[in-house]
Design a protein around this motif. Sequence first.
Motif, PDB file in Angstrom:
ATOM      1  N   GLU A 111     -14.744   5.346  -1.232  1.00 22.24           N
ATOM      2  CA  GLU A 111     -14.279   3.971  -1.884  1.00 22.24           C
ATOM      3  C   GLU A 111     -12.935   3.818  -1.549  1.00 22.24           C
ATOM      4  N   ASN A 112     -12.200   4.726  -0.989  1.00 19.23           N
ATOM      5  CA  ASN A 112     -10.973   4.625  -0.418  1.00 19.23           C
ATOM      6  C   ASN A 112     -10.490   3.951   0.605  1.00 19.23           C
ATOM      7  N   ASP A 113      -9.744   3.224   1.084  1.00 15.01           N
ATOM      8  CA  ASP A 113      -9.380   2.551   2.248  1.00 15.01           C
ATOM      9  C   ASP A 113      -8.689   3.435   2.992  1.00 15.01           C
ATOM     10  N   TYR A 114      -8.634   3.175   4.520  1.00 15.20           N
ATOM     11  CA  TYR A 114      -7.918   4.166   5.566  1.00 15.20           C
ATOM     12  C   TYR A 114      -7.080   3.142   6.356  1.00 15.20           C
ATOM     13  N   LEU A 115      -6.064   4.110   6.897  1.00 11.39           N
ATOM     14  CA  LEU A 115      -4.993   3.613   7.494  1.00 11.39           C
ATOM     15  C   LEU A 115      -4.933   4.420   9.054  1.00 11.39           C
ATOM     16  N   LYS A 116      -5.107   3.643   9.975  1.00 10.62           N
ATOM     17  CA  LYS A 116      -5.356   4.330  11.290  1.00 10.62           C
ATOM     18  C   LYS A 116      -4.870   3.207  12.587  1.00 10.62           C
ATOM     19  N   ASP A 155     -19.667  -4.545  20.804  1.00 10.35           N
ATOM     20  CA  ASP A 155     -19.206  -5.812  20.769  1.00 10.35           C
ATOM     21  C   ASP A 155     -18.745  -5.780  18.958  1.00 10.35           C
ATOM     22  N   ASN A 156     -17.851  -6.372  18.574  1.00  6.52           N
ATOM     23  CA  ASN A 156     -17.525  -6.474  17.274  1.00  6.52           C
ATOM     24  C   ASN A 156     -17.072  -5.274  16.482  1.00  6.52           C
ATOM     25  N   ALA A 157     -16.717  -4.324  17.246  1.00  5.37           N
ATOM     26  CA  ALA A 157     -16.279  -3.092  16.818  1.00  5.37           C
ATOM     27  C   ALA A 157     -14.869  -2.555  17.526  1.00  5.37           C
ATOM     28  N   ILE A 158     -14.353  -1.538  16.918  1.00  5.71           N
ATOM     29  CA  ILE A 158     -13.028  -0.795  17.519  1.00  5.71           C
ATOM     30  C   ILE A 158     -13.229   0.709  17.212  1.00  5.71           C
ATOM     31  N   PHE A 159     -12.443   1.354  17.969  1.00  5.64           N
ATOM     32  CA  PHE A 159     -12.360   2.632  17.826  1.00  5.64           C
ATOM     33  C   PHE A 159     -10.799   2.956  17.311  1.00  5.64           C
ATOM     34  N   VAL A 160     -10.938   3.626  16.196  1.00  4.14           N
ATOM     35  CA  VAL A 160      -9.690   4.112  15.602  1.00  4.14           C
ATOM     36  C   VAL A 160      -9.258   5.470  15.699  1.00  4.14           C
ATOM     37  N   LEU A 161      -8.032   5.786  15.808  1.00  6.41           N
ATOM     38  CA  LEU A 161      -7.534   7.174  15.583  1.00  6.41           C
ATOM     39  C   LEU A 161      -6.083   7.369  14.793  1.00  6.41           C
ATOM     40  N   GLY A 162      -5.959   8.432  14.085  1.00 11.70           N
ATOM     41  CA  GLY A 162      -4.569   8.620  13.453  1.00 11.70           C
ATOM     42  C   GLY A 162      -3.769   9.393  14.334  1.00 11.70           C
ATOM     43  N   ILE A 197      -4.111  -0.539  11.290  1.00 16.09           N
ATOM     44  CA  ILE A 197      -4.679  -1.304  10.457  1.00 16.09           C
ATOM     45  C   ILE A 197      -5.313  -0.618   9.104  1.00 16.09           C
ATOM     46  N   VAL A 198      -5.395  -1.320   8.449  1.00 12.43           N
ATOM     47  CA  VAL A 198      -6.092  -1.111   6.934  1.00 12.43           C
ATOM     48  C   VAL A 198      -7.618  -1.269   6.951  1.00 12.43           C
ATOM     49  N   PHE A 199      -8.457  -0.576   6.636  1.00 11.01           N
ATOM     50  CA  PHE A 199      -9.857  -0.759   6.499  1.00 11.01           C
ATOM     51  C   PHE A 199     -10.528  -0.069   5.444  1.00 11.01           C
ATOM     52  N   ALA A 200     -11.829  -0.752   5.322  1.00 11.42           N
ATOM     53  CA  ALA A 200     -12.933   0.186   4.547  1.00 11.42           C
ATOM     54  C   ALA A 200     -13.794   0.883   5.469  1.00 11.42           C
ATOM     55  N   PRO A 201     -13.684   2.297   5.180  1.00 12.16           N
ATOM     56  CA  PRO A 201     -14.258   3.070   6.071  1.00 12.16           C
ATOM     57  C   PRO A 201     -15.853   2.660   6.336  1.00 12.16           C
ATOM     58  N   ARG A 238       0.789  -1.265  -0.072  1.00 16.19           N
ATOM     59  CA  ARG A 238      -0.057  -0.116  -0.010  1.00 16.19           C
ATOM     60  C   ARG A 238       0.795   1.274   0.139  1.00 16.19           C
ATOM     61  N   VAL A 239       0.222   2.471  -0.613  1.00 14.91           N
ATOM     62  CA  VAL A 239       1.066   3.638  -0.809  1.00 14.91           C
ATOM     63  C   VAL A 239       0.095   4.616   0.361  1.00 14.91           C
ATOM     64  N   VAL A 240       0.647   5.260   1.138  1.00 18.70           N
ATOM     65  CA  VAL A 240       0.140   6.289   2.045  1.00 18.70           C
ATOM     66  C   VAL A 240      -0.350   7.730   1.496  1.00 18.70           C
ATOM     67  N   PRO A 241      -1.415   7.909   1.281  1.00 20.40           N
ATOM     68  CA  PRO A 241      -1.872   9.194   0.555  1.00 20.40           C
ATOM     69  C   PRO A 241      -1.858  10.252   1.415  1.00 20.40           C
ATOM     70  N   THR A 242      -2.064  10.122   2.699  1.00 19.78           N
ATOM     71  CA  THR A 242      -2.328  11.368   3.621  1.00 19.78           C
ATOM     72  C   THR A 242      -1.291  11.390   4.599  1.00 19.78           C
ATOM     73  N   GLY A 243      -1.506  12.726   5.182  1.00 22.93           N
ATOM     74  CA  GLY A 243      -0.628  12.710   6.746  1.00 22.93           C
ATOM     75  C   GLY A 243      -1.363  12.451   8.027  1.00 22.93           C
ATOM     76  N   SER A 244      -2.272  11.376   8.001  1.00 15.92           N
ATOM     77  CA  SER A 244      -3.188  11.252   9.078  1.00 15.92           C
ATOM     78  C   SER A 244      -2.531  10.637  10.187  1.00 15.92           C
ATOM     79  N   MET A 245      -1.318   9.834   9.757  1.00 15.41           N
ATOM     80  CA  MET A 245      -0.432   8.965  10.785  1.00 15.41           C
ATOM     81  C   MET A 245       0.860   9.454  11.118  1.00 15.41           C
ATOM     82  N   LEU A 246       0.832  11.029  10.687  1.00 20.38           N
ATOM     83  CA  LEU A 246       2.273  11.494  10.921  1.00 20.38           C
ATOM     84  C   LEU A 246       2.485  11.637  12.822  1.00 20.38           C
ATOM     85  N   PRO A 247       3.500  11.349  13.126  1.00 25.02           N
ATOM     86  CA  PRO A 247       4.963  11.270  12.487  1.00 25.02           C
ATOM     87  C   PRO A 247       5.141   9.637  12.443  1.00 25.02           C
ATOM     88  N   THR A 248       4.373   8.864  12.816  1.00 20.37           N
ATOM     89  CA  THR A 248       4.739   7.458  12.356  1.00 20.37           C
ATOM     90  C   THR A 248       5.186   7.004  10.939  1.00 20.37           C
TER      91      THR A 248
END
Length: 174
Positions: free
Chosen positions: A79-84, A128-135, A68-72, A33-43
């Motif tokens: 349509e774009n996958d997210y990384l958080k 249940d069956n869910a998580i909370f994600v942040l950049g 993780i990578v996920f469908a929003p 995967r190529v990371v398109p945004t800065g939402s996970m800076l500085p990591t």
Amino acid sequence: MKRLWMLIKETVITLLVALALSLVLRTYVVEARVVPTGSMLPTIQINDRLLVNKFIYDFTTPERGEIIVFAPPEVLSSENDYLKRVIGLPGEVVEVKSGEVFINGVALKESYQHDRPDYNFGPVRVPDNAIFVLGDNRNESYDSHAWGAWLTLDRIKGKAFLRYWPLKHFAMLH
């Protein structure tokens, strides 16, 4: 002539097997995967290239701190996958206040975040069956706090585990 035909036949078979294996690997095992945004800076930097383990969550559940990578969520109509980063787990109460993230009333120790959050959120109980994600770039990330919700486990596509490009930043992700 017979020898040339055998060489061509072996080459075609080898190429077909290699193509089939690469399709199976990319579909079920690991994907680049190529990371398109800065939402996970500085990591993770914009345009970093990562490898994503696509089958790990068939055998285990996400843990806090994993990237993780996920469908929003469907409410985002994207349509774009997210990384958080996984922050809250099923059944936990998540709250963001005074520049800190709290899980069940206890502040998380987070060495990876870019800036302290400049917003308040929650408290909310992760179903249940869910998580909370942040950049990691908390104030510039479109994530669970911005959606006002969580991410169901069925939307997860895999765990980002390795940055392979640029080579000077080659490393396992934590």
